[in-house]
Design an enzyme around this catalytic site. Structure first.
Site, PDB file in Angstrom:
ATOM      1  N   GLY A   1       1.322  -0.933  -0.210  1.00  0.00           N
ATOM      2  CA  GLY A   1      -0.228   0.096  -0.256  1.00  0.00           C
ATOM      3  C   GLY A   1       0.371   1.098   0.652  1.00  0.00           C
ATOM      4  O   GLY A   1       0.291   2.750   0.860  1.00  0.00           O
TER       5      GLY A   1
ATOM      6  N   CYS B   1      -0.752   0.951  -9.056  1.00  0.00           N
ATOM      7  CA  CYS B   1       0.100   0.369  -7.964  1.00  0.00           C
ATOM      8  C   CYS B   1      -1.697  -0.380  -7.773  1.00  0.00           C
ATOM      9  O   CYS B   1      -1.830   0.218  -7.927  1.00  0.00           O
ATOM     10  CB  CYS B   1      -0.226   0.967  -7.042  1.00  0.00           C
ATOM     11  SG  CYS B   1       0.213  -0.169  -5.179  1.00  0.00           S
TER      12      CYS B   1
ATOM     13  N   GLY C   1       6.445 -12.835  -8.320  1.00  0.00           N
ATOM     14  CA  GLY C   1       6.184 -13.875  -8.661  1.00  0.00           C
ATOM     15  C   GLY C   1       6.541 -14.935 -10.002  1.00  0.00           C
ATOM     16  O   GLY C   1       5.957 -14.676 -11.093  1.00  0.00           O
TER      17      GLY C   1
END
Lengths: 256, 307
Positions: free
Chosen positions: B72, B130, B214
């Protein structure tokens, strides 16, 4: 003498180690939903001090390593006490001998560097949270006045025959009950275990000087960069991995 | 020995490996032990005008092939960044890309202008993607992207990158960013993902979804970088998403990236990330390829021929 120990511990570890070491599981003993896992590792340096953790990954396990506190450690071995559940810990608890495991670390501030060394302590532990406390008691017995440990199942006695702890399934007694019975004014507290136990300690002992909880926030990198383990404290945001894992209850008003 | 440096009109990079914004923080912990000369650049944590505490715990979950994060945008804010972080950042022996986010184009303008005269800020990267902040800095319409980039461009002469999400209008967003003055694109950010606790039926994360990162997102990132390289043959691209091994980075270069960002890999195995450039160099040498630039976009040209 206590001050000497602190100094010696502090000089024992310098910058973070980023080397991932391939190690081997040499012994697994499981009972009561927990497992003691001993791992052989060449040249483990520095040797993890009580309260520190290693980032652990199995070659076939979850992609991200998980932080595990040590139960005991030496120059070429390390031992963990794990709850035998979850992708990594469950797999470790049922690992065959010689299974490969990757370790990185140690990280975190040793308990001895955080506590007030003018006091003695009650160690309060539940479940696998008992591991770093046993490591601490073995390394620094002069700081340990009493213990208040608890597990759900009596079967865990097979894993920790030398340890005195309450078994809920035997007497209904918990680590919290033992703390109530054994803590007296003037003793510090070091607690590690499930959040409900830590919350209870924080609620009852926030105003006590030198009451500490060891937090096990999910860590990402383990060395302070990613902020996955960031928590709010009375002195701002802190990272469990490099500022903790031990925090005074007075600094985390949200707990409890 | 093959060349692994990456040349750009507005600055060069010693290697094609870039630490992506986030997992590496400001690089200080890594710099205690690892050699930043093995990197092309460090991208900082995203800076906002005011300090941010970020999201509540938990912030990280395991996911198949990776993890879901929900940090965040925790950061010290512009003033503390200038006062406390930048002086140390200047000491790092690599190119510094400073990541910026704001709630409005005006905030971006304020940030870019404030950093314009600061030494140690080599490139800017606008984080417009984001997945872990609600209703802000998520520019998913071309006009919004253009508005943010225009403000940054008019406030700063520094080379400017724009970090975009994996989305189906990626080319339109990229076009808007480049037309408004961006020097390049960073693709992709973490992909929105969700995990639910089967014991309670509730999402693990307080905000519900987080950003999947990942190896699980490597193929997604490769596809988006490939798509962007096709649409923008001459644009400078940083390909980010799921790279943890040298062969992943080589795939990313072949898809069209000029530089390769590593985020999750830094958390999982930092030393391996710092070894990637040397492994790429060795890989090139073994195949007699003289320059890493020869790999860039190779998948668009039918691969390369090795003598």
């Amino acid at each position: 003498m206590k001050a000497d120990i602190r100094k010696r511990t502090r000089t024992a570890h310098t910058g973070p180690s980023f080397l991932v070491r391939r190690a081997r599981i040499i012994d697994v003993r499981a009972a009561g939903g927990y497992a003691r896992v001993r791992i052989a590792i060449e040249g483990l340096s520095p040797i993890p001090a009580p309260g520190q953790f290693l980032m652990v990954r199995l070659p076939w396990g979850p992609a991200l390593p998980r932080a595990l506190s040590t139960l005991a450690a030496g120059p070429d071995w390390v031992e963990f006490l794990l709850k035998a559940e979850g992708a990594l810990r469950g797999a470790m608890a049922s690992s065959p001998r010689d299974a490969a495991v990757d370790l990185r670390g140690p990280y975190g501030v040793p308990y001895i560097e955080r506590i007030d060394d003018r006091r003695t302590y009650v160690l309060v532990g539940g479940g696998s949270g008992v591991a770093p406390l046993l490591h601490f008691a073995a390394s620094h017995p002069e700081f340990v006045e009493r213990t208040a440990f608890g597990f759900r199942s009596r079967d865990v006695r097979d894993l920790l025959p030398e340890v005195d702890f309450a078994c809920e399934d035997e007497t209904g007694e918990t680590a919290e009950d033992r703390l109530s019975a054994r803590w007296i004014e003037g003793l510090g507290i070091i607690a590690c275990g499930p959040e409900s136990l830590l919350a209870s300690v924080a609620r009852r002992h926030r105003a006590s000087p030198d009451a500490y909880v060891s937090l096990e926030s999910r860590l990402g990198c383990g060395f302070g960069a990613c902020l996955s383990c960031s928590i709010s404290t009375t002195s701002g945001m802190r990272r469990v991995c490099v500022d903790g894992p031990l925090f005074p209850c007075s600094e985390i008003p949200w707990l409890g | 020995m093959a060349r692994i440096d990456v040349r750009h009109a507005k600055g060069s990079f010693r290697t094609p490996i870039v630490l992506a914004s986030g997992p590496a923080g400001f690089g200080f912990e890594l710099a205690e032990t690892l050699d930043f000369r093995s990197l092309g650049a460090l991208t900082t944590k995203t800076i906002t005008p005011e300090p941010r505490a970020g999201n509540p715990q938990p912030r990280l979950l395991d996911a198949p092939g990776g993890a879901i994060n929900s940090i965040g945008l925790e950061n010290p804010g512009l003033d503390a960044f200038r006062g406390n972080v930048l002086p140390r950042l200047r000491e790092l022996a690599t190119v510094r890309i400073v990541s910026l986010a704001g709630r409005t184009p005006d905030e971006i303008s304020h940030l870019a202008a404030a950093l314009e005269t600061e030494p140690g800020v080599d490139w800017l990267e606008l984080n417009l993607s984001c997945p872990n902040v609600r209703g802000e800095t998520m520019a998913d319409r071309p006009n919004d992207v253009a508005a943010y980039v225009r403000e940054a461009r008019s406030a700063s002469r520094r080379p400017l990158l724009v970090k975009l999400p994996s989305c189906d209008n990626l080319v339109a967003l990229g076009e808007a960013a480049l037309s408004a003055g961006a020097d390049g694109l960073t693709l992709i950010n973490a992909v929105r993902g969700l995990r639910i606790c089967v014991d309670t039926g509730r999402a693990f994360l307080a905000r519900g979804t987080g950003g999947l990162c990942g190896p699980a997102i490597l193929p997604i990132a490769l596809a988006r970088v490939f798509e962007a390289r096709q649409a923008f043959p001459d644009t400078f691209l940083i390909g980010t998403g799921g790279v943890t091994r040298a062969r992943d980075a080589i795939e990313m270069l072949c898809a069209g990236a000029n530089l390769v960002g590593v985020g999750f890999g830094v958390m999982a195995d930092p030393a391996a990330t710092f070894a990637l450039a040397a492994e790429i160099e060795q890989w090139l040498d073994e195949r007699g390829i003289g320059d890493v630039a020869d790999l860039v976009g190779a998948a668009h040209r039918g691969g390369w021929s090795v003598s």
